[in-house]
Design an enzyme around this catalytic site. Structure first.
Site, PDB file in Angstrom:
ATOM      1  N   ASP A 169      -7.548 -21.721  85.158  1.00  0.00           N
ATOM      2  CA  ASP A 169      -8.242 -22.090  83.933  1.00  0.00           C
ATOM      3  C   ASP A 169      -7.377 -21.579  82.779  1.00  0.00           C
ATOM      4  O   ASP A 169      -7.380 -20.381  82.470  1.00  0.00           O
ATOM      5  CB  ASP A 169      -9.640 -21.450  83.924  1.00  0.00           C
ATOM      6  CG  ASP A 169     -10.357 -21.677  82.596  1.00  0.00           C
ATOM      7  OD1 ASP A 169      -9.720 -22.179  81.651  1.00  0.00           O
ATOM      8  OD2 ASP A 169     -11.549 -21.324  82.516  1.00  0.00           O
TER       9      ASP A 169
ATOM     10  N   GLN B  15      -7.441 -20.559  77.631  1.00  0.00           N
ATOM     11  CA  GLN B  15      -7.074 -19.551  76.622  1.00  0.00           C
ATOM     12  C   GLN B  15      -5.621 -19.112  76.722  1.00  0.00           C
ATOM     13  O   GLN B  15      -5.221 -18.175  76.030  1.00  0.00           O
ATOM     14  CB  GLN B  15      -7.999 -18.316  76.753  1.00  0.00           C
ATOM     15  CG  GLN B  15      -9.471 -18.615  76.563  1.00  0.00           C
ATOM     16  CD  GLN B  15      -9.839 -19.022  75.127  1.00  0.00           C
ATOM     17  OE1 GLN B  15      -9.026 -18.928  74.194  1.00  0.00           O
ATOM     18  NE2 GLN B  15     -11.062 -19.486  74.948  1.00  0.00           N
TER      19      GLN B  15
HETATM   20  N1  C6P Z   1     -14.541 -21.161  75.650  1.00  0.00           N
HETATM   21  C1  C6P Z   1     -15.166 -19.808  73.759  1.00  0.00           C
HETATM   22  O1  C6P Z   1     -15.642 -19.641  72.627  1.00  0.00           O
HETATM   23  P1  C6P Z   1     -14.421 -26.494  77.017  1.00  0.00           P
HETATM   24  O2  C6P Z   1     -15.726 -26.158  76.387  1.00  0.00           O
HETATM   25  O3  C6P Z   1     -14.554 -27.426  78.184  1.00  0.00           O
HETATM   26  O4  C6P Z   1     -13.373 -26.924  76.044  1.00  0.00           O
HETATM   27  O5  C6P Z   1     -13.839 -25.111  77.595  1.00  0.00           O
HETATM   28  C2  C6P Z   1     -14.594 -24.323  78.479  1.00  0.00           C
HETATM   29  C3  C6P Z   1     -13.883 -23.031  78.725  1.00  0.00           C
HETATM   30  C4  C6P Z   1     -13.395 -22.766  79.989  1.00  0.00           C
HETATM   31  N2  C6P Z   1     -12.690 -21.660  80.259  1.00  0.00           N
HETATM   32  C5  C6P Z   1     -12.412 -20.758  79.306  1.00  0.00           C
HETATM   33  C6  C6P Z   1     -11.597 -19.553  79.648  1.00  0.00           C
HETATM   34  C7  C6P Z   1     -12.885 -20.957  78.012  1.00  0.00           C
HETATM   35  O6  C6P Z   1     -12.624 -20.060  77.062  1.00  0.00           O
HETATM   36  C8  C6P Z   1     -13.658 -22.103  77.710  1.00  0.00           C
HETATM   37  C9  C6P Z   1     -14.261 -22.318  76.357  1.00  0.00           C
HETATM   38  C10 C6P Z   1     -15.066 -21.206  74.296  1.00  0.00           C
HETATM   39  O7  C6P Z   1     -14.754 -18.863  74.420  1.00  0.00           O
HETATM   40  C11 C6P Z   1     -16.364 -21.926  74.179  1.00  0.00           C
HETATM   41  S1  C6P Z   1     -17.625 -21.236  75.210  1.00  0.00           S
END
Ligand code: C6P
Length: 413
Positions: free
Chosen positions: A207, A210
């Site tokens: 994942d 970030q």
């Molecule tokens: N974190 C945060 O404020 P999406 O929503 O599909 O673009 O990403 C989901 C997601 C998955 N893995 C990690 C490590 C993430 O940080 C995120 C999204 C945002 O931390 C929104 S909750």
């Protein structure tokens, strides 16, 4: 921590001028945008590219023989080539366009999971995962009678790697782990973790939501089997995202969604599917967002992304030093390797109150569980306030954050 004396040679004011949103005022104060882990801002060149598509090229892709459709198709496929080069995939068709990280993980859990995971099998995730990298696996495990195993973390918010190796066995069917934790900022040693999993013949999903926005990521160097990220955290519009998968895996996996655009032939008796990447891209995609993602990559290629990463890291160290010096502030997540994220609590103040008071000073942070409730449970906090940085943030903004935190403490004293 060593004092940060001088920042890298990084022309932050020049960079800031590329992002129109940063010049606004909020509540009468200049906007200090420190919520980049949720969504980063979009540079003018990306806005312009999206607008050009809508103004001059808007049409469906892969379907038309007419001028506009061919133009849009070329632009969309050029974006896929840019993604390929950006993450150093072997082939563009290994880069599947999705709506974001969440959809990418769901795709793998659904498609790989339903083909390769069975009763009694194990899925290995970590204690610092975002809900998007927990729940799809939980649903799969419930359906298949498989089990979720969790790599534990220590008090600094680092994975306990000895435990990781012990958790791998012949029942493990996939490891799914964050490159960088959105709640703690921990950078996990995923290259080593992938090598360890491969010794057991286990594929690994990273994942990278970030990590990809903050430092160069090379899927071949990591030897990742799957890697997912979201455009809206890397200076592109929402609705764009990528699932990278090794061709060997993607070829063996069944479609995730079905419908238009992903078929070779259809009769009422039988359908045959298209090859990669179309097999996983049913329906009309977010075309403007995909083209925007390509433009965001062009932007990152134009700015010395490695220098940006160094600058951001120094900013994080500066902020860490500033905030940890304030009495009553507790940092949540003190791993030795961190990127972009500074989570904290203030004694006797709910994080939502921190967020609200900072907002009055024009400072945008996120307050909450950050979709990582197991992390909150581990640190025994209901939530944290989280400042997260991008290469357009400045030391002065960190100073404003620290001042505003002092104010919060005064209000609640
Ligand atoms: N974190 C945060 O404020 P999406 O929503 O599909 O673009 O990403 C989901 C997601 C998955 N893995 C990690 C490590 C993430 O940080 C995120 C999204 C945002 O931390 C929104 S909750």
């Amino acid at each position: 921590m060593t004092a940060v004396k001088e920042m890298s040679n990084w022309d932050v004011e020049k960079i800031r001028a590329d992002f129109p949103v940063l010049s606004q005022t909020v509540n009468g104060k200049p906007l200090v945008y420190l919520d980049n882990a949720a969504s980063s801002q979009v540079p003018q060149v990306v806005i312009d590219r999206g607008a050009k598509y809508l103004r001059e090229e808007h049409s469906n892709i892969h379907r038309g023989v007419h001028y506009l459709s061919q133009h849009a198709t070329t632009a969309y496929e050029a974006a896929r080539e840019k993604v390929k080069r950006f993450i150093n995939a072997k082939e563009a068709k290994e880069c599947i366009f999705v709506r974001g990280t969440t959809e990418g993980i769901n795709l793998v859990a659904y498609s790989y999971g339903r083909k390769f995971v069975g009763e009694g099998d194990e899925i290995l995730i970590s204690a610092m995962e975002h809900h998007a990298n927990i729940i799809p696996w939980q649903v799969l495990a419930e359906e298949k009678g498989a089990r979720i195993k969790v790599i534990p973390i220590n008090e600094r918010g680092e994975l306990i790697l000895e435990e990781y190796e012990n958790l791998l066995n012949e029942r493990t069917k996939i490891v799914a782990v964050a490159h960088v934790s959105n709640a703690l900022g921990t950078v996990n040693p995923v290259k080593e973790m992938i090598a360890t999993a491969h010794k057991f013949g286990v594929p690994v999903l990273i994942d990278a939501a970030q990590s990809v926005p903050h430092f160069p990521v090379d899927v071949q160097d990591l030897d990742a089997d799957f890697l997912v990220f979201s455009g809206h955290k890397m200076y592109a519009p929402t609705g764009s995202g990528v699932l990278y998968g090794k061709k060997e895996w993607l070829d063996k996996m069944p479609p995730y969604q079905t419908g238009g655009g992903m078929i070779r032939t259809v009769t009422f008796e039988k359908t045959t599917y298209a090859g990669l990447p179309e097999k996983f891209e049913a329906g009309t995609p977010a075309i403007a967002a995909g083209i925007g993602l390509g433009a965001a990559i062009d932007y990152l290629n134009s700015i010395d992304f490695e220098a940006a990463a160094r600058y951001e890291h120094e900013l994080l160290e500066y902020a860490t030093e500033k905030l940890s010096a304030i009495e009553g502030v507790k940092l949540i997540g003190t791993a030795r390797e961190k990127a972009s994220v500074l989570s904290f609590t203030i004694e006797n103040v709910h994080p939502h109150d921190i967020g609200t008071i900072l907002d009055q000073s024009g400072i945008a942070v996120r307050a909450g569980h950050h979709c990582a409730q197991p992390v909150m449970q581990f640190f025994d906090v209901p939530a944290t306030a989280r400042a997260s940085f991008a290469f357009y943030n400045t030391r002065e903004e960190v100073d404003k954050l620290a001042e505003a935190v002092h104010k919060v403490i005064e209000v609640f004293a």
